[in-house]
Every structure is written in structure tokens, then in C-alpha cells.
Write a protein that holds these residues in place. Structure first.
Motif, PDB file in Angstrom:
ATOM      1  N   GLU A 115       0.797  -1.294  -0.098  1.00 36.52           N
ATOM      2  CA  GLU A 115       0.001  -0.152   0.058  1.00 36.52           C
ATOM      3  C   GLU A 115       0.957   1.252  -0.045  1.00 36.52           C
ATOM      4  OE1 GLU A 115      -2.969   1.230  -0.613  1.00 36.52           O
ATOM      5  OE2 GLU A 115      -3.921   0.441   1.295  1.00 36.52           O
ATOM      6  N   PRO A 116       0.782   2.129  -1.014  1.00 34.48           N
ATOM      7  CA  PRO A 116       1.475   3.377  -1.086  1.00 34.48           C
ATOM      8  C   PRO A 116       0.700   4.411   0.001  1.00 34.48           C
ATOM      9  CG  PRO A 116       0.938   2.766  -3.202  1.00 34.48           C
ATOM     10  CD  PRO A 116      -0.021   1.719  -2.495  1.00 34.48           C
ATOM     11  N   ALA A 117       1.774   5.155   0.706  1.00 38.17           N
ATOM     12  CA  ALA A 117       1.276   6.125   1.746  1.00 38.17           C
ATOM     13  C   ALA A 117       0.036   6.956   1.054  1.00 38.17           C
ATOM     14  CB  ALA A 117       2.262   6.900   2.161  1.00 38.17           C
ATOM     15  N   THR A 118       0.292   7.494  -0.163  1.00 29.43           N
ATOM     16  CA  THR A 118      -0.596   8.518  -0.807  1.00 29.43           C
ATOM     17  C   THR A 118      -1.947   7.972  -1.002  1.00 29.43           C
ATOM     18  OG1 THR A 118       0.272   7.776  -2.953  1.00 29.43           O
ATOM     19  CG2 THR A 118       1.279   9.898  -1.796  1.00 29.43           C
ATOM     20  N   ASN A 119      -2.149   6.549  -0.998  1.00 30.47           N
ATOM     21  CA  ASN A 119      -3.660   6.039  -0.863  1.00 30.47           C
ATOM     22  C   ASN A 119      -4.286   6.134   0.559  1.00 30.47           C
ATOM     23  OD1 ASN A 119      -3.128   5.040  -3.476  1.00 30.47           O
ATOM     24  ND2 ASN A 119      -3.312   2.884  -3.008  1.00 30.47           N
ATOM     25  N   CYS A 120      -3.573   6.522   1.398  1.00 30.92           N
ATOM     26  CA  CYS A 120      -4.230   6.530   2.599  1.00 30.92           C
ATOM     27  C   CYS A 120      -4.439   7.747   3.415  1.00 30.92           C
ATOM     28  CB  CYS A 120      -3.542   5.585   3.821  1.00 30.92           C
ATOM     29  SG  CYS A 120      -3.263   3.840   2.841  1.00 30.92           S
ATOM     30  N   ILE A 121      -4.453   8.924   2.805  1.00 31.46           N
ATOM     31  CA  ILE A 121      -4.349  10.209   3.541  1.00 31.46           C
ATOM     32  C   ILE A 121      -5.691  10.319   4.545  1.00 31.46           C
ATOM     33  CG2 ILE A 121      -4.560  12.622   3.029  1.00 31.46           C
ATOM     34  CD1 ILE A 121      -2.058  11.347   2.276  1.00 31.46           C
ATOM     35  N   GLN A 122      -6.826   9.881   4.010  1.00 30.98           N
ATOM     36  CA  GLN A 122      -7.961   9.992   4.848  1.00 30.98           C
ATOM     37  C   GLN A 122      -7.703   9.047   6.204  1.00 30.98           C
ATOM     38  OE1 GLN A 122     -10.433  12.142   4.501  1.00 30.98           O
ATOM     39  NE2 GLN A 122      -8.958  12.764   2.658  1.00 30.98           N
ATOM     40  N   GLU A 123      -7.352   7.933   6.042  1.00 30.62           N
ATOM     41  CA  GLU A 123      -6.955   7.268   7.342  1.00 30.62           C
ATOM     42  C   GLU A 123      -6.064   8.022   8.289  1.00 30.62           C
ATOM     43  OE1 GLU A 123      -7.040   6.229   4.217  1.00 30.62           O
ATOM     44  OE2 GLU A 123      -8.121   3.921   4.242  1.00 30.62           O
ATOM     45  N   PHE A 124      -4.872   8.785   7.732  1.00 29.57           N
ATOM     46  CA  PHE A 124      -3.810   9.367   8.530  1.00 29.57           C
ATOM     47  C   PHE A 124      -4.685  10.592   9.175  1.00 29.57           C
ATOM     48  CE2 PHE A 124      -0.744   8.560   4.937  1.00 29.57           C
ATOM     49  CZ  PHE A 124      -0.761   7.208   5.142  1.00 29.57           C
ATOM     50  N   ILE A 125      -5.514  11.456   8.414  1.00 28.38           N
ATOM     51  CA  ILE A 125      -6.203  12.350   8.907  1.00 28.38           C
ATOM     52  C   ILE A 125      -7.176  11.966  10.277  1.00 28.38           C
ATOM     53  CG2 ILE A 125      -8.245  14.070   8.526  1.00 28.38           C
ATOM     54  CD1 ILE A 125      -6.875  14.585   5.968  1.00 28.38           C
ATOM     55  N   HIS A 126      -7.885  10.653   9.996  1.00 28.70           N
ATOM     56  CA  HIS A 126      -8.894  10.152  11.018  1.00 28.70           C
ATOM     57  C   HIS A 126      -7.775   9.808  12.539  1.00 28.70           C
ATOM     58  CE1 HIS A 126     -12.043   8.092  13.191  1.00 28.70           C
ATOM     59  NE2 HIS A 126     -10.969   6.929  13.187  1.00 28.70           N
ATOM     60  N   MET A 127      -6.708   9.159  12.151  1.00 28.46           N
ATOM     61  CA  MET A 127      -6.108   8.881  13.494  1.00 28.46           C
ATOM     62  C   MET A 127      -5.557  10.148  13.906  1.00 28.46           C
ATOM     63  SD  MET A 127      -2.614   6.775  13.773  1.00 28.46           S
ATOM     64  CE  MET A 127      -3.414   4.992  14.076  1.00 28.46           C
ATOM     65  N   ILE A 128      -5.289  11.119  13.269  1.00 23.32           N
ATOM     66  CA  ILE A 128      -4.712  12.363  13.964  1.00 23.32           C
ATOM     67  C   ILE A 128      -5.554  13.183  14.808  1.00 23.32           C
ATOM     68  CG2 ILE A 128      -3.813  14.593  13.634  1.00 23.32           C
ATOM     69  CD1 ILE A 128      -2.452  13.371  10.760  1.00 23.32           C
ATOM     70  N   GLU A 129      -6.929  13.107  14.099  1.00 21.93           N
ATOM     71  CA  GLU A 129      -8.275  13.676  14.895  1.00 21.93           C
ATOM     72  C   GLU A 129      -8.364  13.082  16.276  1.00 21.93           C
ATOM     73  OE1 GLU A 129     -11.031  15.365  11.155  1.00 21.93           O
ATOM     74  OE2 GLU A 129     -10.960  13.133  11.718  1.00 21.93           O
ATOM     75  N   VAL A 130      -8.232  11.468  16.008  1.00 25.20           N
ATOM     76  CA  VAL A 130      -8.687  10.900  17.414  1.00 25.20           C
ATOM     77  C   VAL A 130      -7.599  11.251  18.503  1.00 25.20           C
ATOM     78  CG1 VAL A 130      -8.628   8.610  18.292  1.00 25.20           C
ATOM     79  CG2 VAL A 130      -9.962   9.102  16.094  1.00 25.20           C
ATOM     80  N   LEU A 131      -6.285  11.207  18.032  1.00 22.60           N
ATOM     81  CA  LEU A 131      -5.180  11.532  18.914  1.00 22.60           C
ATOM     82  C   LEU A 131      -5.445  12.690  19.609  1.00 22.60           C
ATOM     83  CD1 LEU A 131      -2.198  10.212  17.093  1.00 22.60           C
ATOM     84  CD2 LEU A 131      -3.179   9.062  19.002  1.00 22.60           C
ATOM     85  N   LEU A 132      -5.793  13.895  18.645  1.00 20.84           N
ATOM     86  CA  LEU A 132      -6.221  15.302  19.322  1.00 20.84           C
ATOM     87  C   LEU A 132      -7.305  15.316  20.370  1.00 20.84           C
ATOM     88  CD1 LEU A 132      -5.666  17.082  15.887  1.00 20.84           C
ATOM     89  CD2 LEU A 132      -4.722  17.803  17.995  1.00 20.84           C
ATOM     90  N   GLU A 133      -8.381  14.271  19.896  1.00 16.92           N
ATOM     91  CA  GLU A 133      -9.447  14.260  20.917  1.00 16.92           C
ATOM     92  C   GLU A 133      -9.039  13.646  22.145  1.00 16.92           C
ATOM     93  OE1 GLU A 133     -12.417  11.952  18.718  1.00 16.92           O
ATOM     94  OE2 GLU A 133     -12.768  13.633  17.100  1.00 16.92           O
ATOM     95  N   LYS A 134      -8.212  12.628  22.148  1.00 18.30           N
ATOM     96  CA  LYS A 134      -7.853  11.958  23.264  1.00 18.30           C
ATOM     97  C   LYS A 134      -6.674  12.749  24.371  1.00 18.30           C
ATOM     98  CE  LYS A 134      -8.867   7.043  22.230  1.00 18.30           C
ATOM     99  NZ  LYS A 134      -8.133   5.810  22.412  1.00 18.30           N
TER     100      LYS A 134
END
Length: 474
Positions: free
Chosen positions: A125-144
Motif C-alpha cells: 500500500e502506497p502512503a498516498t492511498n491512505c490520506i483519509q486514514e492518516f487524518i482520522h487517526m490524527i483527529e482521534v489523537l487530538l481528541e484524546k
């Protein structure tokens, strides 16, 4: 399952038996290449040994799902979140787009893997395929509360962790803190160990690849991609994570920090790290220039599988020193091994008693912290065994499922070498004399030109301790 695989777990600093999260199945992740240049043979040592680990797991009966990322964005020239994106650097070097660079070097990487009989992972899996997954994880880390925004960037807050340096003893931790003291200071960080989860345009105006995010237009940090890609394809629990020893800090340290903070539980139980390949000047790296590639080894007349065998002769946890002298010896050993196997008669009844004994020895070697050198010794001992040729050939075929040295299918140099007439031989010998004279006069440009002239005619020359040898490639 009769055979249990044991290897050195970097996380616990002990050799442990792998007990998968799900019985009989192994979730395995490999840090893939940053595709801004060719992989050098030091990089490929790690992939060879990870390949052997995967094939060992399959050989003893596990169902393995192996995932690998392709880093085509986000990996900066410094592991300390500074410098230029390596992909952008490659694009500037070759006057191509970042995606053109990524495609070319991804293809080159897998071609090298093909030459070395490295199995392609089940998921790439290239990293550029998963931008939305990256954003979601970062959002959760900010929330926590594990992340914060500063200066337009999003950072992971390492002060929220009880133990950030999970791979290190106390004395090593003190040294690692010192390492981070020397890097260029990022005034946005609350703590010097914090790392970037998302960069915005405020920091890198010339970044070629950017995406919209809640924090502005930007791109992900390097560490976030492996966490998200593994979660996407392997779920919340991973059994084995692989990489080179240079990935331990900060990359794998940061992966654990963000993944376990996001999940709220332990993420990966076993960490498998391969030591460096060195030459006489030290660790091989792309930054030094003139690094060795599989293609360059081939141009110098070496079968890529000779390099694979060279790696298998050493333990994965020990530094390995490369030299052409050692590779010459390995090339001769490989050719001799292939000849001996080719001469085995395919006759006789299967000797199940001998087969069981040798299977047990082979499995024990590999299951004991991936002792590939001992596994090769089992191959040589089998060839000396008094049992019949059919038994030996059947066992060699089985063992080669892991060793992947083409033990039964490789052709010897004598079988594949084209015929050489007297006129061609005289021409080549004369050119070798001219080249030797040029090197003596330190006219290296002329010496290189002679080598290239011969190469264009399909003639490969190789300098050995006994003098210059040559062969015609088919």
C-alpha cells in the motif's frame, strides 16, 4: 503445531516463541522502501531476512498475512522532522514529478526483489492511498489529548506517555535524549521528543504533494503511515513488525507511541530487526553516493542469488561486512553447490526415515532465532548423506521454499555460457591488457571506457585477487 518459531524480540530484548494473537495465523508488517532512489544492497539485506522469516512461518504451518507500505510522501531527509521530503529531493534530482519518481523506483524495487527471490507481500500500500486514514487517526489523537497543534502543524505529545523509549534500557534512553539535543530545534514543539503528525503549507511551501485537512493544506509525517496502513489491513492487533535496526528509533518508537495511544491497548507483540550491512568504510547508505545495487552486482558478473546466499551465511542480528573478495568466494561456493545438486540422480524410493530427520534439523535451525547459516549446513550435510538422490532432491525442493536459492532450477555457468571462439578470446585478452596498463598509469577514465566497450559486446569482466576474469553473458 509441532514447530514453534523463536526469534529475538527487540521490545523485550529476549529470544521468544511467537504466540500469535489468532491461533495459527500471523499478522506481519514490513516497513517498505522510500521510493526516491534505487534500493542499495544494505536495504535489501533486511528484505531478504524478512522474506526468510515469512517463509519460515509458512514452512512450519502458519497462515501468514504480510503487509508492506510504500513511502511515496512524508519521509524527510532528517528523522528529526527537518529537511526536505526525500521524494521531492528525488524529483528535483531527476527533473521528474514526484509520482513519476515513485512509480519508477517502486518498479525498480520489486524487480530487485524478483531477482533475489523475495516474495511480494500479500498487501502493498502506497502512503498516498491512505490520506483519509492518516487524518482520522490524527483527529482521534487530538481528541484524546495525545496531540496538539502549533505553528500550523500537528505534533504528538510524548510527555503524555509513561515510557516513550520502549525499546531502550535506562542508559540507552539517556543517550537517545542526547541524540535529539543535537538536531535543529523546532520552536513549535512542547517537548524535544515530540514528532510531527501533519505538516501544513506554513512550513513547506514547495511541497509537491498536498491534501486538504482540518488543520490546513499539507501532508502527513513519515511515522503515521505505517500505523494506519497496518491497522487498515491487519486490524487492531499485529503479531510481528519488521525493519532494519535503523528503524528502531525514532520510527518504530513513534509508531508504538501513536498506535497504542490511538487504540488504547497493546498493538504489536514481536519486533524483528535486521542489522546493518557495512563495507570497510562503515554502514552503506544512499547519502554517501556510489552505493551498491543489485544491478551493479549483475554488471560485475554476479548472480543476485549469490548475494542472497551471502546474507544467509550470516546471522541477521550481526553486522555483516561486504567485500568483493567475500562475494567471489560465495560465488564459487554457490556454483559448486548447484553443480553438486545438478549431478544428483533422480532415482530410488523416498527414504522417509532420513527425510524426517533432516526436516527436523532444518526446521530447528530456522525456528532457533532464524539460524540460516545452520540451515545451509543442513543442506550440505544432506548432500553427504548416504541416502538416494530422489530423497535428497525432494528435501532440497522443500528447503528451497525458505532458502529460495533456486537449488534445483539454477543452471551452472558452464551450462549457460555461450561458446567462445579463439578470435574473441584474443580480442578480450588484449583489451584486458590495455585496461591494466591504463589503471597502472592512473588513467581510470580509459579503464572504465574499456570495461564499457566490453560490456556493450556482452562481455563482463571482474577483478579478483588472482587477476581479471571474464565471461560472455547469454
Amino acid at each position: 503445531m509441532e514447530n514453534k518459531v523463536r526469534f529475538y524480540n527487540t521490545l523485550t530484548r529476549t529470544v521468544e516463541t511467537v504466540i500469535p494473537h489468532e491461533d495459527g495465523k500471523i499478522a506481519m508488517y514490513t516497513c517498505g522502501p522510500t521510493v526516491y532512489h534505487f534500493a542499495h544492497i544494505g536495504n535489501l539485506r533486511s528484505y531478504i531476512m524478512e522474506d526468510v522469516l515469512e517463509k519460515t512461518l509458512r514452512y512450519v504451518g502458519y497462515d501468514v498475512k504480510r503487509v508492506m507500505n510504500i513511502t511515496d510522501v512524508g519521509h524527510l531527509s532528517s528523522d528529526a522532522d527537518t529537511g526536505e521530503d526525500k521524494m521531492l529531493s528525488g524529483a528535483k534530482r531527476e527533473h521528474k514529478t514526484v509520482m513519476e519518481i515513485a512509480k519508477f523506483y517502486t518498479d525498480a524495487f520489486f524487480e530487485d526483489c524478483r531477482k533475489l527471490n523475495i516474495r511480494t507481500p500479500d498487501v502493498v500500500e502506497p502512503a498516498t492511498n491512505c490520506i483519509q486514514e492518516f487524518i482520522h487517526m490524527i483527529e482521534v489523537l487530538l481528541e484524546k489529548g495525545y496531540a496538539y497543534t502549533a505553528g500550523g502543524n500537528v505534533y504528538f505529545d510524548t510527555s503524555k506517555l509513561d515510557d516513550y523509549y520502549v525499546f531502550s534500557s535506562q542508559s540507552e534512553k539517556e543517550l537517545l535524549v542526547g541524540v535529539r539535543d543535537d538536531v535543529e530545534e523546532d520552536v513549535n514543539k512542547r517537548n524535544k521528543n515530540d514528532f510531527v503528525l501533519w505538516f501544513t503549507k506554513s512550513k513547506f511551501e514547495d511541497q509537491a504533494l498536498k491534501w486538504e485537512s482540518p488543520w490546513g493544506t499539507g501532508y502527513p509525517g513519515w511515522h503515521i503511515e505505517c500505523s494506519c496502513i497496518s491497522l487498515k489491513h491487519l486490524g487492531e492487533y499485529m503479531d510481528i513488525h519488521c525493519g532494519g535496526v535503523d528503524n528502531i528509533f525514532p520510527h518504530h518508537t513513534n509508531e508504538i507511541a501513536q498506535s497504542e495511544s490511538y487504540l488504547g491497548h497493546r498493538w504489536c507483540g514481536y519486533w524483528f530487526h535486521v542489522n546493518h550491512l557495512n563495507d570497510k568504510s562503515g554502514k552503506m547508505s544512499k547519502s554517501k553516493g556510489g552505493f551498491l545495487t543489485v544491478s551493479l552486482l549483475q554488471e560485475n558478473g554476479y548472480d543476485p542469488l549469490v548475494y542472497r546466499m551471502f546474507c544467509l551465511q550470516s546471522h541477521y542480528r550481526k553486522p555483516l561486512e561486504f567485500s568483493y573478495e567475500v562475494l567471489d568466494n560465495m560465488s564459487a561456493a554457490y556454483a559448486k553447490l548447484i553443480r553438486r545438486i545438478a549431478e544428483l540422480p533422480d532415482e530410488g524410493e523416498m527414504d522417509e526415515t532420513a527425510a524426517a530427520a533432516y526436516r527436523a534439523r532444518f526446521s530447528d535451525a530456522l525456528c532457533s532465532d532464524l539460524n540460516t547459516s545452520m540451515a545451509l549446513t543442513v543442506v550440505y550435510d544432506l548432500l553427504k548423506e548416504e541416502t538416494n538422490g530422489r530423497t535428497k532432491r525432494a528435501l532440497l525442493a522443500e528447503f528451497d521454499q525458505v532458502l529460495s536459492l533456486n537449488l534445483l532450477t539454477a543452471q551452472t555457468a558452464a551450462e549457460t555460457a555461450p561458446a567462445v571462439d579463439a578470435e574473441l578470446e584474443a580480442y578480450v585478452e588484449e583489451k584486458i591488457k590495455e585496461r591494466k596498463a591504463a589503471k597502472k598509469e592512473k588513467d581510470f577514465a580509459k579503464a572504465d571506457a574499456i570495461r564499457e566497450e566490453l560490456a556493450q559486446k556482452g562481455i563482463v569482466i571482474k577483478d579478483t585477487r588472482e587477476g581479471t576474469v571474464w565471461e560472455v553473458q547469454g
